[in-house]
Design an enzyme around this catalytic site. Structure first.
Site, PDB file in Angstrom:
ATOM      1  N   GLY A 190       0.796  -1.070   0.113  1.00 29.63           N
ATOM      2  CA  GLY A 190       0.099   0.037  -0.069  1.00 29.63           C
ATOM      3  C   GLY A 190       0.906   1.432   0.023  1.00 29.63           C
ATOM      4  O   GLY A 190       1.967   1.131   0.097  1.00 29.63           O
ATOM      5  N   ASP A 191       0.322   2.354   0.033  1.00 27.41           N
ATOM      6  CA  ASP A 191       0.854   3.610  -0.063  1.00 27.41           C
ATOM      7  C   ASP A 191       0.591   4.493   1.060  1.00 27.41           C
ATOM      8  O   ASP A 191      -0.734   4.775   1.369  1.00 27.41           O
ATOM      9  CB  ASP A 191       0.512   4.336  -1.307  1.00 27.41           C
ATOM     10  CG  ASP A 191       1.153   5.715  -1.446  1.00 27.41           C
ATOM     11  OD1 ASP A 191       1.286   6.401  -0.268  1.00 27.41           O
ATOM     12  OD2 ASP A 191       1.173   6.145  -2.431  1.00 27.41           O
ATOM     13  N   HIS A 210      11.331  11.433   8.893  1.00 21.96           N
ATOM     14  CA  HIS A 210      12.223  12.742   8.729  1.00 21.96           C
ATOM     15  C   HIS A 210      12.236  13.169   7.050  1.00 21.96           C
ATOM     16  O   HIS A 210      12.714  14.253   6.842  1.00 21.96           O
ATOM     17  CB  HIS A 210      13.657  12.331   9.004  1.00 21.96           C
ATOM     18  CG  HIS A 210      14.613  11.466   8.160  1.00 21.96           C
ATOM     19  ND1 HIS A 210      15.769  11.739   8.227  1.00 21.96           N
ATOM     20  CD2 HIS A 210      14.156  10.314   7.549  1.00 21.96           C
ATOM     21  CE1 HIS A 210      16.219  10.837   7.227  1.00 21.96           C
ATOM     22  NE2 HIS A 210      15.353  10.063   6.792  1.00 21.96           N
TER      23      HIS A 210
END
Lengths: 343, 343
Positions: A232-233, A252
């Site tokens: 998935g994203d 980060h």
């Protein structure tokens, strides 16, 4: 009338010329010197022939690597025989899965020249990588080539192994059963967690092209019963639900708004009492000790639109804002820590 | 089933990313940050305004310099006030004669990008500086501009001060009366020698454009009775006769043939019992410890046609070949030593 030595410019000169040692190591990695020597020790002449080096600085180059601790040597000059050290043999041999040289090749070919524009970056606030000339950072190219992607995934894992193992051993997993590693890459973090904590079931979540490589790694380690892969994203999709959500070197890369969005997705995926674990080079709250964390944040300037590294105090603020109840900090290998928030 | 942390890639990653700290310091020098702060401590916002820095990475940049030990700070971020350390206030303030930033500006603007071509240098044996594009190294420009030359001369002296003083105090001058420093630059080495050994008379020998600057330095120190200036070219001219001949960072600029020629000129200028003193980053005979000396030799690849740094054993061989009777090695500050040959 006598003159005195102190104060001394030694520290200024040492850091100011620190790029010499850096570029010497990176050049050796880029020419596959350590991969060559992993097949067995070699004379200076053999190395010269294989790497196509000129006579002039052959021994200065190789002996500088000896003095820096990256090669060992018997004999000298014409009688010299060079050998990898234990570390370079394990981490800089391209034919081993523990190879981290992919990161260093990238540092040699991209970051070193891009960092030459640090001053421009500091003045404009803009990244100084390929995007400056409307180019694409090479990640798209890496994702399009399974062999390159596999090497990159192993390199990233090699860099993080110390952190993965320390966290797996030192975090108290006794109240938890499931964990989802967001941006789990090759599944190495999940693997270390289940090997050191057999009662935990892990899900390693990353983009679709990563899945076959992660599957291969997890199957080779015989851990497919303990580690599930999910694709998935993390911008598009919600996180899989789990007792613990981990993110290693993910936050980060992004600006504060995206950081908050990701922390909120973690919050929603966790049960009451669940833990969000963020592993990064967390900057000390006084911002005066963790030089590597602060320099990594400057690397985020060079490489990303809005990314930056942060302190535990920043993490506290963001997680409290989203609803987490309490936080704690667990120091890991070198400059890295795990910042932990409990729901 | 538990996994283990060791061995660790920490040393590889630390040196491999060492150019981050290097470029951060060099960028601060290049923007005159330490000269600005030598006028008094300043807030982050004041520094931002004076140097034209963007918001994004302002505090990461300044706090990285704090963590590296080059600035001190009270407060944090919006309340931060930054101050030079004792070292940076003395050595990186452009308005002090102790400024060594000229060397670091050169490292920032020339050496850092030139070192990106180290691999090409190692493969071709050719310098990788301006000469690659038929340009002139900036020394001609420096020599043509008295202000630039003066700054450069002070910078070189600042770098060497620890060596100059240590040698002046530790070498046994009791059997000698006169000394000639070949490539004496601003006369700083001569000055330290006569201040610590008042019975010695020094001659500082260098190219003609250097003389007015050296005269100024020697006059300001009230040493014109003890230090004579002599102008000449050490390729064209014989050395002035003296009981001791010194050369600091001269030999490493040249190939073996020129090194021998210069050593022979020293031999001819000395009486029986006289001493040749060569101050450089002498590489240890085993070529396995003095990393800085070996890296300096790679810098000679980048910067010169045939230059290289050398061991005490090399020095022995060359001086014996020319006729010197005996040699000895005197360790100085950090990676530097004095190699001494007696006629």
């Amino acid at each position: 009338m006598e003159t005195q030595i102190k104060p001394s410019p030694a520290a200024i000169l040492q850091i100011g010329t620190g790029f010499w040692a850096s570029k010497t190591l990176l050049t050796a990695v880029n020419m596959n010197l350590f991969t060559l020597l992993a097949n067995g020790e070699k004379s200076g002449q053999d190395i010269q022939a294989k790497l196509g080096l000129h006579n002039r600085s052959l021994y200065d180059f190789l002996d500088a690597l000896v003095a820096l601790g990256f090669l060992s040597r018997t004999g000298i000059k014409e009688t010299a025989v060079y050998k990898n050290t234990e570390d370079t043999n394990l981490f800089l041999d391209k034919n081993k899965p523990s190879y981290i040289g992919g990161i260093l090749e990238m540092a040699n070919n991209r970051l070193y020249p891009f960092w030459n524009d640090l001053e421009e970056g500091l003045k404009t606030g803009l990244p100084q990588n390929e995007s400056k000339n409307n180019g694409q950072p090479p990640f798209e190219l890496i994702y399009a080539d399974p062999a390159k992607l596999s090497e990159f995934i192993h390199a990233m894992a090699g860099v993080q192994t110390g952190n993965f193992i320390t966290f797996s051993k030192e975090f108290d997993f006794s109240n938890y059963k499931t964990l989802c590693d967001i941006g789990g890459s090759g599944g190495h973090f999940s693997a270390h967690i289940v090997m050191n904590n057999p009662h935990i079931h892990c899900t390693s979540f990353d983009l679709l092209p990563v899945e076959p490589i992660a599957k291969d790694i997890i199957n080779t380690m015989n851990l497919s019963d303990n580690v599930t892969l999910a694709s998935g994203d993390f911008f598009e999709d919600d996180f899989p639900k789990a007792d613990i959500i981990t993110m290693g070197n993910v936050l980060h890369d992004w600006g504060e708004q995206d950081k908050l969005m990701l922390i909120e997705k973690a919050y929603r995926a966790l049960p009451i009492g669940g833990a969000l674990v963020v592993i990064e080079n967390i900057i000390d709250d006084a911002r005066s000790k963790n030089a590597f964390g602060l320099l990594m944040s400057l690397n985020m300037l060079i490489e990303t639109e809005k990314g930056f590294d942060f302190t535990f105090e920043d993490f506290n603020k963001w997680t409290k804002q989203v609803g987490f109840k309490s936080t704690t900090l667990l120091p890991l290998a070198g400059p890295a820590s795990a910042a932990i928030a409990y729901k």
